[in-house]
Scaffold this active site. Structure first.
Site, PDB file in Angstrom:
ATOM      1  N   GLN A 197      -4.205  -4.737   7.382  1.00  0.00           N
ATOM      2  CA  GLN A 197      -5.196  -5.694   6.874  1.00  0.00           C
ATOM      3  C   GLN A 197      -5.136  -7.047   7.576  1.00  0.00           C
ATOM      4  O   GLN A 197      -5.953  -7.913   7.281  1.00  0.00           O
ATOM      5  CB  GLN A 197      -5.006  -5.911   5.364  1.00  0.00           C
ATOM      6  N   HIS A 202       0.872  -1.176   0.000  1.00  0.00           N
ATOM      7  CA  HIS A 202       0.000   0.000   0.000  1.00  0.00           C
ATOM      8  C   HIS A 202       0.912   1.230   0.000  1.00  0.00           C
ATOM      9  O   HIS A 202       2.007   1.181   0.569  1.00  0.00           O
ATOM     10  CB  HIS A 202      -0.842  -0.039   1.282  1.00  0.00           C
ATOM     11  N   ASP A 247       3.350  -4.031   8.058  1.00  0.00           N
ATOM     12  CA  ASP A 247       2.124  -3.261   7.929  1.00  0.00           C
ATOM     13  C   ASP A 247       0.973  -4.216   8.224  1.00  0.00           C
ATOM     14  O   ASP A 247       0.644  -5.082   7.403  1.00  0.00           O
ATOM     15  CB  ASP A 247       2.064  -2.710   6.494  1.00  0.00           C
ATOM     16  N   CYS A 271      -4.878   2.483  -3.615  1.00  0.00           N
ATOM     17  CA  CYS A 271      -3.604   2.987  -3.056  1.00  0.00           C
ATOM     18  C   CYS A 271      -2.483   1.978  -3.259  1.00  0.00           C
ATOM     19  O   CYS A 271      -1.601   1.821  -2.393  1.00  0.00           O
ATOM     20  CB  CYS A 271      -3.719   3.337  -1.571  1.00  0.00           C
ATOM     21  N   LYS A 277     -10.208  -0.134  10.941  1.00  0.00           N
ATOM     22  CA  LYS A 277     -10.435  -1.329  10.110  1.00  0.00           C
ATOM     23  C   LYS A 277     -10.848  -2.521  10.963  1.00  0.00           C
ATOM     24  O   LYS A 277     -11.040  -3.622  10.461  1.00  0.00           O
ATOM     25  CB  LYS A 277      -9.172  -1.665   9.309  1.00  0.00           C
TER      26      LYS A 277
HETATM   27  N1  7TS Z   1      -1.667  -0.552   4.719  1.00  0.00           N
HETATM   28  C1  7TS Z   1      -2.585  -1.323   4.127  1.00  0.00           C
HETATM   29  C2  7TS Z   1      -2.225  -2.706   3.710  1.00  0.00           C
HETATM   30  C3  7TS Z   1      -3.858  -0.795   3.924  1.00  0.00           C
HETATM   31  O1  7TS Z   1      -4.768  -1.560   3.328  1.00  0.00           O
HETATM   32  C4  7TS Z   1      -4.154   0.526   4.336  1.00  0.00           C
HETATM   33  C5  7TS Z   1      -5.478   1.164   4.067  1.00  0.00           C
HETATM   34  C6  7TS Z   1      -3.156   1.252   4.968  1.00  0.00           C
HETATM   35  C7  7TS Z   1      -1.922   0.683   5.141  1.00  0.00           C
HETATM   36  C8  7TS Z   1      -3.382   2.625   5.476  1.00  0.00           C
HETATM   37  O2  7TS Z   1      -4.231   2.599   6.581  1.00  0.00           O
HETATM   38  P1  7TS Z   1      -4.761   3.954   7.194  1.00  0.00           P
HETATM   39  O3  7TS Z   1      -5.637   3.516   8.314  1.00  0.00           O
HETATM   40  O4  7TS Z   1      -3.581   4.715   7.621  1.00  0.00           O
HETATM   41  O5  7TS Z   1      -5.503   4.630   6.095  1.00  0.00           O
HETATM   42  N2  7TS Z   1      -6.165   0.608   3.010  1.00  0.00           N
HETATM   43  C9  7TS Z   1      -7.242   1.129   2.388  1.00  0.00           C
HETATM   44  C10 7TS Z   1      -7.834   0.481   1.329  1.00  0.00           C
HETATM   45  O6  7TS Z   1      -7.491  -0.606   0.878  1.00  0.00           O
HETATM   46  N3  7TS Z   1      -8.865   1.219   0.888  1.00  0.00           N
HETATM   47  O7  7TS Z   1      -8.910   2.350   1.621  1.00  0.00           O
HETATM   48  C11 7TS Z   1      -7.907   2.304   2.559  1.00  0.00           C
END
Ligand code: 7TS
Length: 413
Positions: free
Chosen positions: A201, A121, A198, A364, A224
């Site tokens: 997910q 990501h 990371d 992303c 999430k």
């Molecule tokens: N890493 C992964 C693997 C992710 O899927 C996401 C967000 C992030 C980092 C960033 O997380 P955040 O909470 O800092 O935003 N993924 C997604 C997505 O797949 N669609 O919208 C956000």
């Protein structure tokens, strides 16, 4: 087993969308929140809203107690050795940036290497690009194969004594691939590299044990995993945090301030300058309670079953290409696909009219899509509140897409 009526815990799912029941298949972007979490947020503001770590009156002490208890809850969720190893951040993104800024600037030098993967990501890629540019370090990438699995031979070949950090997603937000983190970490440690995982997910969908994985940094987001937006965390081993310089400077992270210099508190407070996101960090623990009552093992098993069902049903759609591994042991509840007849944005728009929420675009992960030779995909992502009826609705919706966009066959004369 997931209770059959778990959907009833999520008030938003009772809504109608364009006259149809809302089918929410975008939990990889953000999950929905159960009533208990929503109520806990209101309770904070109604009953004990106060700043933490400063007041010596009852509600300030209550807010501080619960804020620190939540830190302990997050530590427990991922089996950290101690609560002080959890630094609250705004999100996974901020957690990774904290490491890039505080650890990276102190430890990364000219000629050092950062090894990431082609399925990251952007939030586990762009901070490393910025750090590499600033420090004169080099970025290298582990490719993935046609199944969406990392090429571990290339990984081993790329690791060397200049590798200072391996930055790796636990579960891909596009392919669903669950990476062999423990094995990869062992190999990274053998050359003296640190490993950042990371977990945006993975932590919401499966049991995570950072001690067993033996990684050095683990990033996650509350939103999430049925928790509020605006709360996340970085976990790192205490010795690493202790040796790291601070991230932000300001109130509450200091021991003693003089006009020309300051000394800092110990972790975690050294990394939490200013008023934190008190409400959302506290309520994150209610979300974790909710998930743990059901059981992360049960959630993982449920999603595995649902993913198997989704892959078998979606495979019936003409012209569909489903991304990611077929082996259910190596993938989570994210099913991205590509239809030959319609652009993902058109697919998502037609599905929306059917009350179905999916994500369309590059999610992303532009380099990942470039590697696949497509600019975008459509993604259905599942959570504990989804069931086979939701998959059936998606399949019906995709048949509608197909009828709308397929070139008509020439009439028989
Ligand atoms: N890493 C992964 C693997 C992710 O899927 C996401 C967000 C992030 C980092 C960033 O997380 P955040 O909470 O800092 O935003 N993924 C997604 C997505 O797949 N669609 O919208 C956000």
């Amino acid at each position: 087993m997931i209770p059959r009526n778990v959907k009833d815990d999520f008030p938003i799912l009772r809504q109608k969308m364009h006259g149809k029941s809302l089918i929410y298949l975008d939990s990889a972007a953000t999950s929905q929140k159960p009533q208990g979490v929503i109520d806990a947020l209101v309770r904070y503001y109604q009953e004990y809203n106060a700043n933490v770590h400063r007041g010596i009156y009852h509600i300030a002490e209550e807010a501080t107690r619960r804020y620190e208890a939540s830190r302990g809850k997050v530590a427990g969720l991922i089996n950290a050795r101690r609560p002080e190893e959890i630094i609250f951040t705004r999100s996974t993104t901020e957690a990774i940036n904290l490491v890039a800024y505080a650890w990276g600037r102190a430890n990364m030098n000219e000629g050092d290497e950062i090894l990431a993967t082609e399925m990251e990501h952007h939030s586990n890629l762009v901070p490393w690009q910025m750090l590499a540019a600033e420090r004169g370090a080099k970025l290298k990438f582990v490719p993935f194969d046609g199944q969406g699995l990392l090429d571990l031979d290339v990984y081993e070949r790329l690791l060397n004594e200049r590798t200072k950090l391996v930055a790796l997603t636990h579960q891909s937000n596009v392919l669903g691939t669950i990476n062999p983190v423990k094995d990869m970490t062992r190999k990274a440690h053998a050359v003296g590299a640190k490993v950042l995982v990371d977990g945006a997910q993975s932590a919401p969908h499966m049991p995570v044990n950072v001690q067993d994985l033996d990684v050095d940094f683990f990033a996650l987001s509350a939103h999430k995993m049925c928790g509020p937006t605006g709360a996340g965390a970085i976990w790192a081993r205490y010795e690493i945090l202790d040796a790291m310089p601070p991230f932000h400077g300001g109130g509450e992270m200091i021991m003693l301030v003089q006009l020309d210099k300051s000394t800092y508190k110990e972790p975690p407070h050294k990394f939490e300058a200013g008023t934190p996101n008190i409400a959302d960090c506290i309520v994150w623990s209610d979300a974790i309670d909710y998930l743990q009552d059901i059981g992360l093992d049960a959630i993982r098993a449920h999603e595995k079953q649902l993913t198997a069902y989704a892959i078998s049903q979606l495979s019936e759609i003409p012209g569909i290409k489903i991304l990611g591994p077929r082996d259910l042991e190596r993938r989570g509840g994210v099913v991205s696909f590509h239809l030959d007849v319609a652009h993902p944005h058109d697919v998502a728009q037609v599905l929306d009219q059917e009350g179905i929420a999916v994500r369309a675009g590059h999610h992303c992960a532009q380099p990942l899509h470039r590697r696949l030779g497509i600019s975008a995909s459509t993604r259905a992502s599942f959570y504990l509140y989804n069931n086979e009826d939701d998959v059936d609705a998606l399949v019906r919706g995709l048949h509608v897409v197909h009828r709308m966009f397929s070139p008509r066959t020439a009439p028989v004369t």
